[in-house]
Write a protein that holds these residues in place. Structure first.
Motif, PDB file in Angstrom:
ATOM      1  N   ILE A 106     107.644   0.522  57.010  1.00 36.56           N
ATOM      2  CA  ILE A 106     106.174   0.291  56.039  1.00 36.56           C
ATOM      3  C   ILE A 106     105.688   1.839  56.162  1.00 36.56           C
ATOM      4  O   ILE A 106     105.141   1.957  55.043  1.00 36.56           O
ATOM      5  N   LEU A 107     105.436   2.654  56.526  1.00 39.67           N
ATOM      6  CA  LEU A 107     104.408   3.061  56.393  1.00 39.67           C
ATOM      7  C   LEU A 107     105.566   4.506  56.041  1.00 39.67           C
ATOM      8  O   LEU A 107     104.559   5.259  55.197  1.00 39.67           O
ATOM      9  N   THR A 108     106.216   4.538  56.513  1.00 33.56           N
ATOM     10  CA  THR A 108     107.324   6.088  55.521  1.00 33.56           C
ATOM     11  C   THR A 108     107.255   5.532  53.870  1.00 33.56           C
ATOM     12  O   THR A 108     107.665   5.613  53.215  1.00 33.56           O
ATOM     13  N   SER A 109     107.636   4.115  53.741  1.00 30.47           N
ATOM     14  CA  SER A 109     107.562   3.921  51.783  1.00 30.47           C
ATOM     15  C   SER A 109     106.113   3.908  51.719  1.00 30.47           C
ATOM     16  O   SER A 109     106.695   4.636  50.318  1.00 30.47           O
ATOM     17  N   THR A 110     105.097   3.780  52.435  1.00 23.88           N
ATOM     18  CA  THR A 110     103.825   4.237  51.393  1.00 23.88           C
ATOM     19  C   THR A 110     103.824   5.283  51.304  1.00 23.88           C
ATOM     20  O   THR A 110     103.023   5.817  50.587  1.00 23.88           O
ATOM     21  N   ALA A 111     103.876   6.417  52.462  1.00 25.09           N
ATOM     22  CA  ALA A 111     103.846   7.719  52.406  1.00 25.09           C
ATOM     23  C   ALA A 111     105.050   7.961  51.105  1.00 25.09           C
ATOM     24  O   ALA A 111     104.123   8.583  50.116  1.00 25.09           O
TER      25      ALA A 111
END
Lengths: 290, 318
Positions: free
Chosen positions: B307-312
Protein backbone atom coordinates in the motif's frame (compact mmCIF):
# COMPACT_ATOMS: atom_id res chain seq x y z
CA UNK A 1 -0.35 -18.34 66.98
CA UNK A 2 1.49 -15.76 64.94
CA UNK A 3 4.70 -17.73 65.16
CA UNK A 4 2.83 -20.71 63.68
CA UNK A 5 1.64 -18.61 60.79
CA UNK A 6 5.13 -17.30 60.27
CA UNK A 7 6.45 -20.81 60.29
CA UNK A 8 4.00 -21.79 57.56
CA UNK A 9 5.11 -18.83 55.46
CA UNK A 10 8.68 -19.85 56.01
CA UNK A 11 7.96 -23.43 54.89
CA UNK A 12 6.16 -22.22 51.78
CA UNK A 13 9.05 -19.95 51.09
CA UNK A 14 11.51 -22.85 51.40
CA UNK A 15 9.38 -25.04 49.15
CA UNK A 16 9.37 -22.35 46.47
CA UNK A 17 13.16 -22.65 46.10
CA UNK A 18 12.79 -26.06 44.49
CA UNK A 19 11.32 -24.82 41.24
CA UNK A 20 12.52 -25.65 37.76
CA UNK A 21 12.08 -22.04 36.67
CA UNK A 22 14.42 -20.74 39.39
CA UNK A 23 17.10 -23.27 38.58
CA UNK A 24 16.77 -22.66 34.84
CA UNK A 25 17.30 -18.96 35.56
CA UNK A 26 20.29 -19.83 37.74
CA UNK A 27 21.93 -21.69 34.85
CA UNK A 28 21.28 -18.76 32.56
CA UNK A 29 22.51 -15.97 34.82
CA UNK A 30 24.65 -17.63 37.55
CA UNK A 31 22.55 -15.60 39.97
CA UNK A 32 22.12 -17.36 43.33
CA UNK A 33 20.09 -14.53 44.75
CA UNK A 34 16.87 -16.58 44.96
CA UNK A 35 18.62 -18.76 47.54
CA UNK A 36 20.59 -16.01 49.25
CA UNK A 37 17.38 -14.07 49.94
CA UNK A 38 15.99 -16.98 51.97
CA UNK A 39 19.19 -17.31 53.98
CA UNK A 40 19.13 -13.62 54.82
CA UNK A 41 15.47 -13.77 55.77
CA UNK A 42 15.45 -16.95 57.86
CA UNK A 43 18.78 -18.57 58.46
CA UNK A 44 21.60 -16.08 58.70
CA UNK A 45 22.29 -17.12 62.33
CA UNK A 46 23.05 -20.68 61.18
CA UNK A 47 25.42 -19.69 58.41
CA UNK A 48 28.83 -21.20 59.10
CA UNK A 49 27.33 -23.55 61.72
CA UNK A 50 24.83 -25.75 59.92
CA UNK A 51 25.89 -24.95 56.36
CA UNK A 52 28.56 -23.02 54.53
CA UNK A 53 27.91 -23.77 50.86
CA UNK A 54 24.73 -23.37 48.82
CA UNK A 55 24.33 -27.11 48.36
CA UNK A 56 24.65 -27.66 52.11
CA UNK A 57 21.96 -25.06 52.62
CA UNK A 58 19.65 -26.84 50.16
CA UNK A 59 20.18 -30.11 52.07
CA UNK A 60 19.48 -28.27 55.32
CA UNK A 61 16.13 -26.85 54.18
CA UNK A 62 15.13 -30.04 52.36
CA UNK A 63 15.50 -31.89 55.66
CA UNK A 64 13.36 -29.28 57.38
CA UNK A 65 10.70 -29.74 54.70
CA UNK A 66 10.68 -33.52 55.10
CA UNK A 67 10.05 -33.03 58.84
CA UNK A 68 7.67 -30.12 58.88
CA UNK A 69 6.13 -29.49 55.50
CA UNK A 70 5.90 -32.33 53.03
CA UNK A 71 4.91 -30.46 49.92
CA UNK A 72 4.41 -32.03 46.51
CA UNK A 73 8.06 -31.45 45.66
CA UNK A 74 9.19 -33.68 48.52
CA UNK A 75 6.83 -36.46 47.40
CA UNK A 76 8.00 -36.33 43.81
CA UNK A 77 11.60 -36.23 44.84
CA UNK A 78 11.13 -39.19 47.19
CA UNK A 79 9.32 -41.16 44.49
CA UNK A 80 12.52 -40.76 42.50
CA UNK A 81 14.85 -41.52 45.42
CA UNK A 82 12.96 -44.34 47.04
CA UNK A 83 10.84 -46.00 44.37
CA UNK A 84 12.75 -45.39 41.20
CA UNK A 85 16.37 -45.53 42.32
CA UNK A 86 16.06 -48.08 45.13
CA UNK A 87 13.35 -50.40 43.80
CA UNK A 88 13.15 -50.24 40.03
CA UNK A 89 16.53 -48.98 38.95
CA UNK A 90 16.92 -46.47 36.17
CA UNK A 91 18.58 -48.64 33.59
CA UNK A 92 15.38 -49.72 31.90
CA UNK A 93 12.90 -47.20 33.31
CA UNK A 94 11.66 -43.87 32.05
CA UNK A 95 9.97 -41.48 34.45
CA UNK A 96 7.92 -38.51 33.29
CA UNK A 97 6.42 -35.60 35.22
CA UNK A 98 2.92 -34.26 34.62
CA UNK A 99 1.54 -36.67 32.05
CA UNK A 100 -1.81 -35.84 30.45
CA UNK A 101 -4.45 -38.58 30.49
CA UNK A 102 -8.04 -37.82 29.51
CA UNK A 103 -9.16 -34.83 31.54
CA UNK A 104 -6.48 -35.27 34.18
CA UNK A 105 -2.75 -34.89 34.51
CA UNK A 106 -0.88 -37.62 36.41
CA UNK A 107 1.72 -36.16 38.79
CA UNK A 108 4.30 -38.72 37.77
CA UNK A 109 4.34 -41.77 35.51
CA UNK A 110 6.85 -44.56 35.00
CA UNK A 111 7.46 -47.04 32.25
CA UNK A 112 9.56 -50.14 32.67
CA UNK A 113 8.06 -53.60 32.08
CA UNK A 114 4.78 -52.07 33.13
CA UNK A 115 3.15 -48.66 33.08
CA UNK A 116 2.42 -46.92 36.38
CA UNK A 117 0.73 -43.62 37.20
CA UNK A 118 1.12 -41.84 40.54
CA UNK A 119 -1.30 -39.39 42.10
CA UNK A 120 0.18 -37.46 45.00
CA UNK A 121 -2.12 -36.46 47.83
CA UNK A 122 -0.21 -34.49 50.46
CA UNK A 123 -1.79 -33.30 53.69
CA UNK A 124 -2.40 -30.02 51.87
CA UNK A 125 -4.33 -31.53 48.93
CA UNK A 126 -8.05 -32.08 48.61
CA UNK A 127 -9.45 -35.45 47.53
CA UNK A 128 -12.13 -33.75 45.45
CA UNK A 129 -11.04 -34.86 42.00
CA UNK A 130 -9.53 -38.16 43.09
CA UNK A 131 -12.14 -40.51 41.64
CA UNK A 132 -12.02 -38.85 38.24
CA UNK A 133 -8.24 -38.77 38.26
CA UNK A 134 -7.83 -42.46 39.10
CA UNK A 135 -10.48 -43.44 36.58
CA UNK A 136 -8.62 -41.48 33.92
CA UNK A 137 -5.24 -43.04 34.76
CA UNK A 138 -6.71 -46.55 34.64
CA UNK A 139 -7.88 -46.03 31.06
CA UNK A 140 -4.30 -46.37 29.79
CA UNK A 141 -2.00 -47.33 32.70
CA UNK A 142 -1.70 -50.88 33.99
CA UNK A 143 -1.20 -49.73 37.56
CA UNK A 144 -2.26 -46.56 39.36
CA UNK A 145 -1.16 -45.49 42.82
CA UNK A 146 -2.09 -42.86 45.34
CA UNK A 147 0.95 -41.64 47.24
CA UNK A 148 0.07 -40.03 50.54
CA UNK A 149 1.16 -39.05 54.04
CA UNK A 150 1.40 -41.77 56.68
CA UNK A 151 -1.36 -40.12 58.69
CA UNK A 152 -3.84 -40.30 55.80
CA UNK A 153 -3.54 -44.00 55.04
CA UNK A 154 -6.94 -44.95 56.46
CA UNK A 155 -8.74 -42.21 54.60
CA UNK A 156 -7.24 -43.13 51.24
CA UNK A 157 -7.58 -46.88 51.75
CA UNK A 158 -11.31 -46.23 51.62
CA UNK A 159 -11.02 -44.15 48.48
CA UNK A 160 -8.48 -45.96 46.35
CA UNK A 161 -10.65 -48.76 44.90
CA UNK A 162 -8.62 -50.77 42.36
CA UNK A 163 -5.69 -48.40 42.66
CA UNK A 164 -2.75 -49.05 44.94
CA UNK A 165 -1.75 -47.01 47.96
CA UNK A 166 1.74 -45.96 48.99
CA UNK A 167 2.49 -44.13 52.22
CA UNK A 168 5.45 -41.86 52.74
CA UNK A 169 6.72 -42.50 56.26
CA UNK A 170 9.39 -40.99 58.43
CA UNK A 171 11.99 -43.59 59.40
CA UNK A 172 14.61 -42.03 61.62
CA UNK A 173 16.08 -39.13 59.66
CA UNK A 174 14.88 -40.20 56.25
CA UNK A 175 11.62 -40.87 54.45
CA UNK A 176 10.55 -44.29 53.22
CA UNK A 177 7.91 -45.35 50.73
CA UNK A 178 5.76 -48.15 52.06
CA UNK A 179 3.35 -49.99 49.82
CA UNK A 180 0.09 -50.35 51.79
CA UNK A 181 -1.98 -51.84 49.00
CA UNK A 182 -0.88 -53.21 45.66
CA UNK A 183 -2.63 -51.89 42.57
CA UNK A 184 -4.84 -54.24 40.57
CA UNK A 185 -3.52 -54.64 37.08
CA UNK A 186 -5.68 -53.14 34.37
CA UNK A 187 -5.87 -55.37 31.29
CA UNK A 188 -7.94 -53.09 29.09
CA UNK A 189 -6.69 -49.91 27.45
CA UNK A 190 -8.72 -47.11 25.90
CA UNK A 191 -7.09 -46.38 22.56
CA UNK A 192 -8.98 -43.10 22.00
CA UNK A 193 -7.66 -41.67 25.24
CA UNK A 194 -4.20 -43.10 24.51
CA UNK A 195 -4.16 -41.34 21.10
CA UNK A 196 -4.64 -38.02 22.93
CA UNK A 197 -1.84 -38.67 25.41
CA UNK A 198 0.71 -39.47 22.71
CA UNK A 199 2.73 -37.23 20.45
CA UNK A 200 2.23 -37.45 16.70
CA UNK A 201 5.45 -39.36 16.05
CA UNK A 202 4.53 -41.76 18.86
CA UNK A 203 1.10 -42.80 17.62
CA UNK A 204 2.43 -43.03 14.10
CA UNK A 205 5.24 -45.26 15.30
CA UNK A 206 2.79 -47.55 17.13
CA UNK A 207 0.64 -47.91 14.01
CA UNK A 208 3.70 -48.47 11.83
CA UNK A 209 5.08 -51.11 14.21
CA UNK A 210 1.84 -53.05 14.38
CA UNK A 211 0.56 -52.69 10.80
CA UNK A 212 3.90 -52.22 8.99
CA UNK A 213 2.40 -49.27 7.14
CA UNK A 214 0.79 -45.91 7.77
CA UNK A 215 -2.67 -44.96 6.49
CA UNK A 216 -2.56 -43.39 3.06
CA UNK A 217 -3.82 -39.91 4.02
CA UNK A 218 -2.12 -36.52 4.37
CA UNK A 219 -1.15 -35.20 7.79
CA UNK A 220 -4.49 -33.43 8.34
CA UNK A 221 -6.33 -36.76 8.27
CA UNK A 222 -3.59 -38.79 9.97
CA UNK A 223 -4.88 -38.48 13.53
CA UNK A 224 -8.35 -39.79 12.74
CA UNK A 225 -7.03 -42.56 10.50
CA UNK A 226 -4.53 -43.71 13.16
CA UNK A 227 -7.22 -43.55 15.86
CA UNK A 228 -9.38 -45.81 13.70
CA UNK A 229 -6.55 -48.34 13.28
CA UNK A 230 -5.48 -48.21 16.92
CA UNK A 231 -8.92 -49.43 18.00
CA UNK A 232 -8.18 -52.67 16.15
CA UNK A 233 -5.01 -53.50 18.10
CA UNK A 234 -5.62 -56.09 20.86
CA UNK A 235 -5.38 -54.58 24.34
CA UNK A 236 -2.42 -56.61 25.56
CA UNK A 237 -0.46 -55.69 22.41
CA UNK A 238 -1.37 -52.04 22.69
CA UNK A 239 -0.21 -51.91 26.33
CA UNK A 240 3.19 -53.27 25.24
CA UNK A 241 3.46 -50.90 22.28
CA UNK A 242 2.55 -47.93 24.49
CA UNK A 243 5.22 -48.84 27.05
CA UNK A 244 7.97 -49.47 24.50
CA UNK A 245 7.11 -46.24 22.67
CA UNK A 246 7.23 -44.11 25.82
CA UNK A 247 10.54 -45.64 26.81
CA UNK A 248 11.98 -43.96 23.72
CA UNK A 249 11.05 -40.49 25.04
CA UNK A 250 13.96 -38.22 25.55
CA UNK A 251 14.57 -38.47 29.27
CA UNK A 252 17.37 -37.92 31.72
CA UNK A 253 16.11 -40.70 34.04
CA UNK A 254 19.35 -42.57 33.59
CA UNK A 255 21.46 -39.72 35.00
CA UNK A 256 19.31 -38.89 38.03
CA UNK A 257 21.20 -41.13 40.42
CA UNK A 258 24.33 -39.02 39.94
CA UNK A 259 22.55 -35.80 40.92
CA UNK A 260 22.15 -34.25 44.39
CA UNK A 261 19.44 -36.26 46.07
CA UNK A 262 17.50 -33.17 47.12
CA UNK A 263 17.48 -31.81 43.59
CA UNK A 264 16.58 -34.85 41.52
CA UNK A 265 13.01 -33.77 40.90
CA UNK A 266 14.16 -30.29 39.80
CA UNK A 267 16.66 -31.97 37.49
CA UNK A 268 14.00 -34.31 36.10
CA UNK A 269 11.49 -31.54 35.44
CA UNK A 270 14.17 -29.45 33.73
CA UNK A 271 15.47 -32.54 31.91
CA UNK A 272 18.90 -31.35 32.89
CA UNK A 273 21.79 -33.06 31.11
CA UNK A 274 25.12 -34.00 32.74
CA UNK A 275 26.91 -31.01 31.24
CA UNK A 276 24.45 -28.48 32.66
CA UNK A 277 24.39 -30.45 35.88
CA UNK A 278 28.12 -30.06 36.37
CA UNK A 279 27.68 -26.31 35.88
CA UNK A 280 24.84 -26.32 38.43
CA UNK A 281 26.82 -28.41 40.85
CA UNK A 282 29.78 -26.05 40.57
CA UNK A 283 27.58 -23.01 41.28
CA UNK A 284 26.01 -24.66 44.33
CA UNK A 285 29.33 -25.86 45.74
CA UNK A 286 30.43 -22.26 46.28
CA UNK A 287 30.67 -20.84 49.77
CA UNK A 288 27.66 -18.69 50.58
CA UNK A 289 28.49 -15.00 50.44
CA UNK A 290 26.12 -12.39 51.76
CA UNK B 1 7.14 4.80 6.46
CA UNK B 2 5.92 1.88 8.57
CA UNK B 3 7.85 1.08 11.77
CA UNK B 4 6.72 -2.36 12.93
CA UNK B 5 7.73 -2.91 16.57
CA UNK B 6 8.92 -6.52 16.92
CA UNK B 7 10.54 -8.48 19.72
CA UNK B 8 13.71 -10.26 18.61
CA UNK B 9 12.35 -13.78 18.88
CA UNK B 10 12.97 -16.56 16.39
CA UNK B 11 9.88 -16.34 14.19
CA UNK B 12 9.53 -12.56 14.34
CA UNK B 13 13.12 -12.34 13.08
CA UNK B 14 12.47 -14.96 10.44
CA UNK B 15 9.53 -12.90 9.15
CA UNK B 16 11.81 -9.85 8.92
CA UNK B 17 14.55 -11.79 7.14
CA UNK B 18 12.24 -13.19 4.51
CA UNK B 19 10.45 -9.90 4.05
CA UNK B 20 13.74 -8.08 3.55
CA UNK B 21 14.90 -10.55 0.89
CA UNK B 22 11.62 -10.32 -1.03
CA UNK B 23 11.11 -6.56 -0.83
CA UNK B 24 14.63 -5.13 -0.92
CA UNK B 25 13.73 -2.70 -3.70
CA UNK B 26 11.36 0.02 -2.65
CA UNK B 27 11.07 -0.98 0.99
CA UNK B 28 8.75 1.23 3.00
CA UNK B 29 9.23 -0.74 6.21
CA UNK B 30 11.68 0.32 8.94
CA UNK B 31 11.54 -2.32 11.68
CA UNK B 32 12.10 -1.50 15.35
CA UNK B 33 13.67 -4.55 17.00
CA UNK B 34 13.66 -5.08 20.77
CA UNK B 35 16.29 -7.75 21.50
CA UNK B 36 14.95 -10.15 24.16
CA UNK B 37 17.02 -13.33 23.91
CA UNK B 38 20.41 -13.96 25.44
CA UNK B 39 21.30 -16.15 22.49
CA UNK B 40 22.19 -13.81 19.64
CA UNK B 41 22.27 -16.27 16.74
CA UNK B 42 18.91 -15.55 15.11
CA UNK B 43 19.16 -11.80 15.58
CA UNK B 44 22.62 -11.80 13.99
CA UNK B 45 21.39 -13.64 10.92
CA UNK B 46 18.39 -11.29 10.66
CA UNK B 47 20.55 -8.18 10.94
CA UNK B 48 22.90 -9.48 8.24
CA UNK B 49 19.94 -10.08 5.93
CA UNK B 50 18.55 -6.60 6.56
CA UNK B 51 21.98 -5.16 5.76
CA UNK B 52 22.41 -7.21 2.57
CA UNK B 53 19.08 -5.87 1.34
CA UNK B 54 19.64 -2.30 2.52
CA UNK B 55 16.64 -2.38 4.83
CA UNK B 56 17.26 0.08 7.66
CA UNK B 57 16.12 -0.71 11.18
CA UNK B 58 16.19 0.57 14.74
CA UNK B 59 17.64 -1.59 17.50
CA UNK B 60 16.46 -0.95 21.06
CA UNK B 61 19.50 -0.78 23.34
CA UNK B 62 17.59 -0.70 26.63
CA UNK B 63 14.99 -3.47 26.19
CA UNK B 64 12.33 -3.67 28.89
CA UNK B 65 11.32 -7.29 28.34
CA UNK B 66 13.12 -10.62 28.15
CA UNK B 67 16.67 -11.72 28.96
CA UNK B 68 18.51 -8.53 28.08
CA UNK B 69 17.05 -5.97 30.45
CA UNK B 70 19.87 -3.67 31.56
CA UNK B 71 22.39 -5.38 29.28
CA UNK B 72 23.23 -2.59 26.85
CA UNK B 73 26.93 -3.50 26.79
CA UNK B 74 26.21 -7.16 26.06
CA UNK B 75 23.89 -6.19 23.21
CA UNK B 76 26.43 -3.86 21.62
CA UNK B 77 29.40 -6.19 22.03
CA UNK B 78 27.61 -9.35 20.87
CA UNK B 79 26.19 -7.60 17.82
CA UNK B 80 29.27 -5.51 17.14
CA UNK B 81 30.39 -7.50 14.09
CA UNK B 82 27.00 -7.31 12.33
CA UNK B 83 26.00 -3.72 13.13
CA UNK B 84 27.24 -1.59 10.26
CA UNK B 85 26.98 2.17 10.37
CA UNK B 86 24.36 3.74 8.15
CA UNK B 87 22.15 0.67 8.17
CA UNK B 88 20.74 0.98 11.69
CA UNK B 89 20.00 3.51 14.35
CA UNK B 90 20.02 2.98 18.11
CA UNK B 91 16.65 3.29 19.82
CA UNK B 92 15.90 3.92 23.49
CA UNK B 93 12.76 3.37 25.48
CA UNK B 94 12.27 6.57 27.47
CA UNK B 95 10.64 6.17 30.87
CA UNK B 96 9.92 8.55 33.73
CA UNK B 97 13.49 8.74 35.02
CA UNK B 98 16.02 7.56 32.43
CA UNK B 99 16.41 10.60 30.14
CA UNK B 100 19.76 11.63 31.60
CA UNK B 101 21.20 8.12 31.21
CA UNK B 102 20.12 7.98 27.57
CA UNK B 103 21.53 11.45 26.92
CA UNK B 104 24.91 10.36 28.29
CA UNK B 105 24.88 7.09 26.39
CA UNK B 106 24.22 8.75 23.04
CA UNK B 107 27.09 11.15 23.73
CA UNK B 108 29.50 8.52 25.05
CA UNK B 109 28.87 6.22 22.11
CA UNK B 110 29.13 9.12 19.64
CA UNK B 111 26.02 7.97 17.82
CA UNK B 112 25.13 10.20 14.84
CA UNK B 113 21.38 9.65 15.09
CA UNK B 114 19.01 7.97 17.49
CA UNK B 115 15.36 7.09 17.99
CA UNK B 116 13.40 7.68 21.18
CA UNK B 117 10.41 5.55 22.04
CA UNK B 118 8.47 7.43 24.68
CA UNK B 119 6.34 5.35 26.95
CA UNK B 120 3.36 6.78 28.74
CA UNK B 121 5.17 7.46 32.01
CA UNK B 122 7.35 10.16 30.40
CA UNK B 123 6.73 13.68 31.64
CA UNK B 124 7.32 15.62 28.45
CA UNK B 125 7.89 18.83 30.43
CA UNK B 126 10.68 17.43 32.57
CA UNK B 127 13.98 19.27 32.08
CA UNK B 128 16.13 16.16 31.54
CA UNK B 129 13.69 14.91 28.93
CA UNK B 130 13.69 18.25 27.12
CA UNK B 131 17.48 18.21 27.03
CA UNK B 132 17.46 14.71 25.59
CA UNK B 133 14.88 15.69 23.01
CA UNK B 134 16.89 18.74 22.07
CA UNK B 135 19.93 16.70 21.03
CA UNK B 136 20.66 17.01 17.33
CA UNK B 137 21.33 13.30 17.22
CA UNK B 138 17.73 12.50 18.17
CA UNK B 139 16.09 12.26 14.76
CA UNK B 140 13.04 10.03 15.26
CA UNK B 141 10.55 10.11 18.12
CA UNK B 142 7.96 7.39 18.59
CA UNK B 143 5.06 8.02 20.98
CA UNK B 144 1.42 7.22 21.61
CA UNK B 145 -0.79 9.39 19.44
CA UNK B 146 -2.82 10.73 22.39
CA UNK B 147 -0.25 13.35 23.41
CA UNK B 148 -1.16 16.24 21.12
CA UNK B 149 0.77 19.12 22.67
CA UNK B 150 3.88 16.97 22.57
CA UNK B 151 3.30 16.30 18.90
CA UNK B 152 3.04 20.04 18.11
CA UNK B 153 6.23 20.69 20.02
CA UNK B 154 8.08 17.95 18.15
CA UNK B 155 6.96 19.38 14.82
CA UNK B 156 8.37 22.75 15.85
CA UNK B 157 11.84 21.39 16.57
CA UNK B 158 11.94 19.38 13.35
CA UNK B 159 11.92 15.78 14.56
CA UNK B 160 10.41 12.95 12.60
CA UNK B 161 7.33 11.98 14.58
CA UNK B 162 6.02 8.44 14.57
CA UNK B 163 2.77 7.43 16.22
CA UNK B 164 2.66 4.15 18.10
CA UNK B 165 -0.58 2.22 18.44
CA UNK B 166 -1.43 -1.11 20.00
CA UNK B 167 -3.68 -2.54 17.31
CA UNK B 168 -4.05 -6.24 17.83
CA UNK B 169 -7.08 -7.02 19.95
CA UNK B 170 -5.97 -10.06 21.98
CA UNK B 171 -8.51 -12.59 23.20
CA UNK B 172 -7.89 -14.88 26.12
CA UNK B 173 -8.36 -18.11 24.20
CA UNK B 174 -8.05 -18.81 20.50
CA UNK B 175 -11.61 -20.17 20.51
CA UNK B 176 -12.79 -16.69 21.55
CA UNK B 177 -11.93 -15.49 18.02
CA UNK B 178 -14.72 -17.66 16.62
CA UNK B 179 -17.27 -15.01 17.66
CA UNK B 180 -15.26 -12.23 15.93
CA UNK B 181 -14.42 -13.63 12.50
CA UNK B 182 -13.27 -10.23 11.28
CA UNK B 183 -12.62 -6.81 12.77
CA UNK B 184 -11.19 -3.43 11.82
CA UNK B 185 -7.44 -3.41 12.41
CA UNK B 186 -6.05 0.01 11.47
CA UNK B 187 -6.25 2.85 8.99
CA UNK B 188 -3.04 4.74 9.78
CA UNK B 189 -1.40 3.58 6.57
CA UNK B 190 -3.85 5.75 4.61
CA UNK B 191 -3.87 8.83 6.83
CA UNK B 192 -0.72 9.08 8.95
CA UNK B 193 1.02 11.51 6.65
CA UNK B 194 -1.52 13.56 4.74
CA UNK B 195 -4.16 14.01 7.42
CA UNK B 196 -2.39 13.36 10.69
CA UNK B 197 0.98 14.89 9.83
CA UNK B 198 3.22 12.08 11.03
CA UNK B 199 6.44 10.97 9.38
CA UNK B 200 5.61 7.37 10.13
CA UNK B 201 3.42 5.01 12.10
CA UNK B 202 4.24 2.09 14.32
CA UNK B 203 2.42 -0.84 15.90
CA UNK B 204 3.11 -4.34 17.18
CA UNK B 205 1.94 -5.85 13.86
CA UNK B 206 -0.56 -8.66 14.35
CA UNK B 207 0.91 -9.56 17.75
CA UNK B 208 0.05 -8.58 21.28
CA UNK B 209 2.01 -5.68 22.77
CA UNK B 210 2.43 -7.89 25.84
CA UNK B 211 5.67 -9.85 25.92
CA UNK B 212 4.89 -13.56 26.07
CA UNK B 213 7.63 -16.14 26.26
CA UNK B 214 6.71 -19.71 25.40
CA UNK B 215 3.19 -21.04 25.50
CA UNK B 216 1.06 -24.12 25.62
CA UNK B 217 -0.44 -26.18 22.87
CA UNK B 218 -3.81 -24.53 22.25
CA UNK B 219 -7.15 -26.31 22.01
CA UNK B 220 -8.11 -24.15 19.04
CA UNK B 221 -5.71 -23.07 16.30
CA UNK B 222 -6.09 -19.53 14.95
CA UNK B 223 -4.40 -17.92 11.93
CA UNK B 224 -4.58 -14.11 11.96
CA UNK B 225 -4.31 -12.40 8.58
CA UNK B 226 -4.85 -8.79 7.55
CA UNK B 227 -6.23 -7.45 4.26
CA UNK B 228 -7.44 -4.22 2.75
CA UNK B 229 -11.13 -3.38 2.79
CA UNK B 230 -11.84 0.03 1.20
CA UNK B 231 -9.55 2.51 2.93
CA UNK B 232 -9.05 0.41 6.01
CA UNK B 233 -6.97 -2.57 7.10
CA UNK B 234 -9.07 -5.40 8.52
CA UNK B 235 -8.05 -8.60 10.20
CA UNK B 236 -9.59 -12.04 10.00
CA UNK B 237 -9.13 -14.81 12.54
CA UNK B 238 -9.32 -18.20 10.87
CA UNK B 239 -10.05 -20.71 13.63
CA UNK B 240 -10.16 -24.52 13.59
CA UNK B 241 -13.50 -26.32 14.12
CA UNK B 242 -12.49 -29.30 16.25
CA UNK B 243 -11.49 -27.62 19.50
CA UNK B 244 -12.45 -29.96 22.33
CA UNK B 245 -8.90 -30.82 23.39
CA UNK B 246 -5.31 -30.11 22.35
CA UNK B 247 -4.70 -33.26 20.31
CA UNK B 248 -4.40 -33.45 16.50
CA UNK B 249 -2.95 -30.00 15.88
CA UNK B 250 -2.35 -31.04 12.25
CA UNK B 251 -6.06 -31.63 11.67
CA UNK B 252 -6.87 -28.27 13.28
CA UNK B 253 -4.36 -26.55 11.00
CA UNK B 254 -6.03 -28.18 7.98
CA UNK B 255 -9.40 -26.78 9.06
CA UNK B 256 -8.16 -23.24 9.74
CA UNK B 257 -5.88 -23.05 6.68
CA UNK B 258 -8.72 -24.10 4.35
CA UNK B 259 -10.83 -21.19 5.62
CA UNK B 260 -7.97 -18.73 5.13
CA UNK B 261 -7.18 -19.93 1.62
CA UNK B 262 -10.85 -19.88 0.56
CA UNK B 263 -11.21 -16.33 1.85
CA UNK B 264 -8.17 -14.94 0.06
CA UNK B 265 -9.16 -16.70 -3.16
CA UNK B 266 -12.57 -15.08 -2.90
CA UNK B 267 -11.20 -11.54 -2.45
CA UNK B 268 -8.43 -12.26 -5.01
CA UNK B 269 -5.58 -11.12 -2.82
CA UNK B 270 -2.33 -12.93 -2.31
CA UNK B 271 1.27 -12.36 -1.32
CA UNK B 272 4.37 -14.44 -0.54
CA UNK B 273 3.12 -15.42 2.93
CA UNK B 274 -0.30 -16.50 1.72
CA UNK B 275 1.31 -18.50 -1.12
CA UNK B 276 3.48 -20.24 1.46
CA UNK B 277 0.39 -21.08 3.50
CA UNK B 278 -1.22 -22.56 0.37
CA UNK B 279 1.84 -24.72 -0.23
CA UNK B 280 1.67 -26.21 3.28
CA UNK B 281 -2.02 -26.85 2.86
CA UNK B 282 -1.71 -28.42 -0.58
CA UNK B 283 1.19 -30.61 0.54
CA UNK B 284 -0.82 -31.73 3.56
CA UNK B 285 1.96 -30.48 5.79
CA UNK B 286 1.55 -28.81 9.20
CA UNK B 287 4.33 -26.23 9.55
CA UNK B 288 4.14 -25.57 13.31
CA UNK B 289 2.76 -22.68 15.34
CA UNK B 290 5.96 -20.64 15.02
CA UNK B 291 5.82 -20.68 11.25
CA UNK B 292 2.15 -19.63 11.37
CA UNK B 293 3.14 -16.62 13.49
CA UNK B 294 5.86 -15.82 10.96
CA UNK B 295 3.34 -15.99 8.11
CA UNK B 296 0.90 -13.65 9.91
CA UNK B 297 3.62 -11.07 10.51
CA UNK B 298 5.12 -11.39 7.03
CA UNK B 299 1.75 -11.14 5.32
CA UNK B 300 0.99 -7.97 7.26
CA UNK B 301 4.37 -6.41 6.38
CA UNK B 302 3.80 -7.27 2.72
CA UNK B 303 0.32 -5.77 2.72
CA UNK B 304 1.36 -2.49 4.36
CA UNK B 305 4.48 -2.22 2.20
CA UNK B 306 2.50 -2.69 -1.00
CA UNK B 307 0.00 0.00 0.00
CA UNK B 308 2.80 2.42 0.91
CA UNK B 309 4.76 1.79 -2.28
CA UNK B 310 1.69 2.24 -4.47
CA UNK B 311 0.77 5.51 -2.69
CA UNK B 312 4.34 6.72 -3.13
CA UNK B 313 4.04 5.83 -6.82
CA UNK B 314 0.82 7.85 -7.17
CA UNK B 315 2.48 10.87 -5.59
CA UNK B 316 5.36 10.69 -8.04
CA UNK B 317 2.95 10.48 -10.94
CA UNK B 318 1.09 13.64 -9.89
Amino acid sequence: MSSQINNKDRMRSYASIFSGASFAQLLKTDDLDFITRKIVRYDQHNLGKKFTTYSEYLTYIYNILTREYRCEYVYKNEIINELLLKNYGTHNTVVINEFKVGNSVADMVMFNGISKAFEIKTELDSDKRLNGQLADYRTIFKESYIVTHESLVDKYLNLCGKSGLIAIEKHGRSLKMVEIQKAQIEEEINSDILMRSLRTNEYKSIILTYFDTLPNVNSFGMFNACAELMRQIPHNELHKLFISELKKRDSNTDFLKNYYKELRQVCLSMRINPKDYSELSYLLSQTISI
Amino acid sequence: MYYPYLRGKQFELLALREFASDYAVNCQVFPIIEPVKSSFNSIKIAIKKLKENNVSFALILNPKKGDLIGKVDTILSDLNDVLVEGNWIPAYIVEARNSKGIFDHIQDMKFQSAMLICNESVDTNQLEFKQLLGMNQVSKVVFADSNRSFKRELAKIGKETIRLDDKFNVQKRNSDYISIPEEMFSEEVFYYKTEDGFAGFSDYTVLSSEYIDGGMLPKALAIHLTYQKHDEIWIRHFVSDTNDDNSDIQGKFGEAAKKAIDFFTEISYSNQAIEELKRYYNDGQYPGLGVLKKLSIKSHLELINSILTSTAQQHENL
